[in-house]
Design an enzyme around this catalytic site. Structure first.
Site, short mmCIF file in Angstrom:
data_model
loop_
_atom_site.label_atom_id
_atom_site.label_comp_id
_atom_site.label_asym_id
_atom_site.label_seq_id
_atom_site.Cartn_x
_atom_site.Cartn_y
_atom_site.Cartn_z
N ARG A 99 0.82 -1.22 0.00
CA ARG A 99 0.00 0.00 0.00
C ARG A 99 0.85 1.27 0.00
O ARG A 99 0.43 2.31 0.50
CB ARG A 99 -0.95 0.01 1.22
CG ARG A 99 -1.94 -1.15 1.27
CD ARG A 99 -2.97 -1.07 0.15
NE ARG A 99 -3.89 -2.18 0.22
CZ ARG A 99 -3.69 -3.37 -0.37
NH1 ARG A 99 -2.62 -3.57 -1.10
NH2 ARG A 99 -4.57 -4.34 -0.25
N SER A 133 -12.08 -1.07 1.91
CA SER A 133 -11.29 -1.49 3.08
C SER A 133 -10.71 -0.25 3.76
O SER A 133 -9.96 0.50 3.13
CB SER A 133 -10.15 -2.42 2.64
OG SER A 133 -10.68 -3.57 2.03
N GLU A 174 -6.15 2.99 5.78
CA GLU A 174 -5.69 2.91 4.40
C GLU A 174 -6.28 4.05 3.58
O GLU A 174 -5.67 4.53 2.62
CB GLU A 174 -6.14 1.55 3.84
CG GLU A 174 -5.73 1.24 2.44
CD GLU A 174 -6.17 -0.16 2.04
OE1 GLU A 174 -6.61 -0.30 0.89
OE2 GLU A 174 -6.09 -1.10 2.85
#
Length: 336
Positions: A154, A222, A318
Site C-alpha cells: 500500500r 477497506s 488505508e
C-alpha cells in the site's frame, strides 16, 4: 465558487471545495495553478473529505487504452482517468489476463500505483513497467520505472517523495502471455484449473458478498491496512488467538487480517451517528448519512483504541483523509 464534494467521494460526507477542475487532457495540467492548496482525485473511492476543503479539487478524467503485443507479453498503456475495473474486464475480453484478482477494486488507473492496490495475493506493482506523470515543480512530463516507484505494501513514491509534486497521467503495464493463476487466498483455493474469467468471476462474487456497493451504501472500501508484525510478536498472539489469519510477509514478518481483529473485538455493527462498522465485513466503515468528519474520527480512534488494548497492534487507516487544508493521519502511539 463553492462546489459540493458529496457526490465526488464514495463515503459521501457532506462537504464543499472552493474550486473544482476536471482534467480531460493532460496538457491542461501545464496551465493549471498549483499554488493554493489542491487535492488530486480520481473516482473518490479511497478519499474522504472530513469537512469543507479550502482549495482546488482536481479530478483526473483522461481516457485512452493502448495495447502493444510484444514477444513475451502485452504492453498496456492506460490513461489515469480510466476506470480500473472496466480496464480489467476489457483486457479479459481481449484474452489478456493477469489483473483478474484485482477485479472490482473501485477507482481509477491513475490511483492504482499510488496505493499499490492489491487483493487476493496480487499487487499491481508486479505488472507496472513505468508510470508517466506531470512534474508540478518543473511544469513538464516525466516517467518513472517500476523500481523508481519504490513500491511496497500500500505504498509508493507518490505517497512520499512525490506527494503533492506529481500528477499521474498514464500507467504502462506488462502482462505476460504465459498466465499463472494466483489461487492462494480464501475462496480462490477451491478453484481447479480455472480460466482467467473464472478467477475474475469468483473474485467479483466474493467481493460482492463481503463488500457493500459504494453507490448503494456509502463507503470507502477497506478502511484499515492489514498490520505487518514481526514473527516474534506473532507467537504470543497465536497462543492467545489461534484462529488469527496470518500470512508471511518478507523475512521475519507476517501480515495479519485487520478485519478479523476488528470483528473479534466485537465491533461489527458498532455505530457512531450514521457511521457504522459494516455488518458483513468489519474492515469496511459505512456512512448511512447525517454524519460529520468528527463522527468518523471518533469511530477511527475507537476502533484503534479497542484493537490496541486487545492485541497490542496499532491499526493504520488505508483511506486518505482530507481536512480543510491537507491530508491528515489519525494514529495512536503503540504502547511499549
Amino acid at each position: 465558487m463553492a462546489h459540493s464534494l458529496q457526490p465526488l467521494h464514495t463515503f459521501a460526507l457532506s462537504s464543499q471545495c472552493q474550486n473544482f477542475i476536471e482534467i480531460t487532457d493532460s496538457a491542461q495540467l501545464q496551465t493549471q495553478s498549483f499554488n493554493a492548496p489542491f487535492c488530486l482525485l480520481g473516482e473518490g473511492s479511497n478519499t474522504i473529505f472530513l469537512n469543507d476543503y479550502a482549495g482546488t479539487v482536481i479530478k483526473m478524467a483522461t481516457q485512452g487504452i493502448n495495447i502493444t503485443e510484444r514477444e513475451n507479453d502485452f504492453l498496456v498503456s492506460a490513461a489515469a482517468g480510466e476506470n480500473w475495473h472496466q480496464l480489467v474486464t476489457y483486457l479479459l475480453e481481449q484474452s489478456i489476463a493477469g489483473f483478474e484478482n484485482l477485479a472490482l477494486i473501485p477507482g481509477t488507473v491513475g490511483a492504482a500505483p499510488v496505493q499499490n492496490i492489491g487483493a487476493y495475493g496480487v499487487e499491481i506493482a508486479q505488472f507496472i513497467e513505468a508510470v508517466d506523470y506531470f512534474d508540478i515543480n518543473s511544469n513538464c512530463f516525466k516517467s518513472l520505472t517500476n523500481q523508481q516507484c519504490h513500491f511496497a505494501y500500500r505504498e509508493s513514491v507518490f505517497k512520499h517523495a512525490l506527494k503533492n509534486k506529481a500528477v499521474i497521467t498514464q500507467v504502462h503495464f506488462k502482462l505476460p502471455k504465459i498466465w499463472q493463476p494466483v489461487l492462494s487466498y480464501g475462496p480462490l483455493q477451491q478453484l481447479k484449473n480455472p480460466t482467467p474469467q473464472q478467477v475474475c468471476e469468483q473474485v467479483i462474487q466474493t467481493r460482492n458478498s463481503k463488500l457493500p456497493d459504494p453507490y448503494k451504501l456509502a463507503n470507502a472500501g477497506s478502511f484499515f491496512k492489514n498490520p505487518i508484525i514481526t514473527n516474534a510478536a506473532l507467537v504470543p498472539l497465536l497462543a492467545q488467538f489461534p484462529e488469527l489469519p496470518h500470512y508471511p510477509h518478507g523475512a521475519g514478518h507476517h501480515k495479519v487480517a485487520a478485519g478479523w481483529l476488528i470483528e473479534q473485538a466485537g465491533l461489527k455493527g458498532y455505530k457512531i451517528a450514521g457511521i457504522e462498522v459494516h455488518q458483513q465485513q468489519a474492515l469496511v466503515l459505512v456512512n448511512h448519512g447525517h454524519s460529520t468528519g468528527d463522527d468518523l474520527i471518533s469511530m477511527i480512534t475507537h476502533i484503534q483504541n479497542t484493537v490496541l488494548a486487545r492485541y497490542n497492534i496499532s491499526l493504520e487507516h488505508e483511506v486518505r483523509l482530507i481536512d480543510q487544508h491537507n491530508e491528515c493521519h489519525i494514529s495512536l502511539e503503540q504502547s511499549a
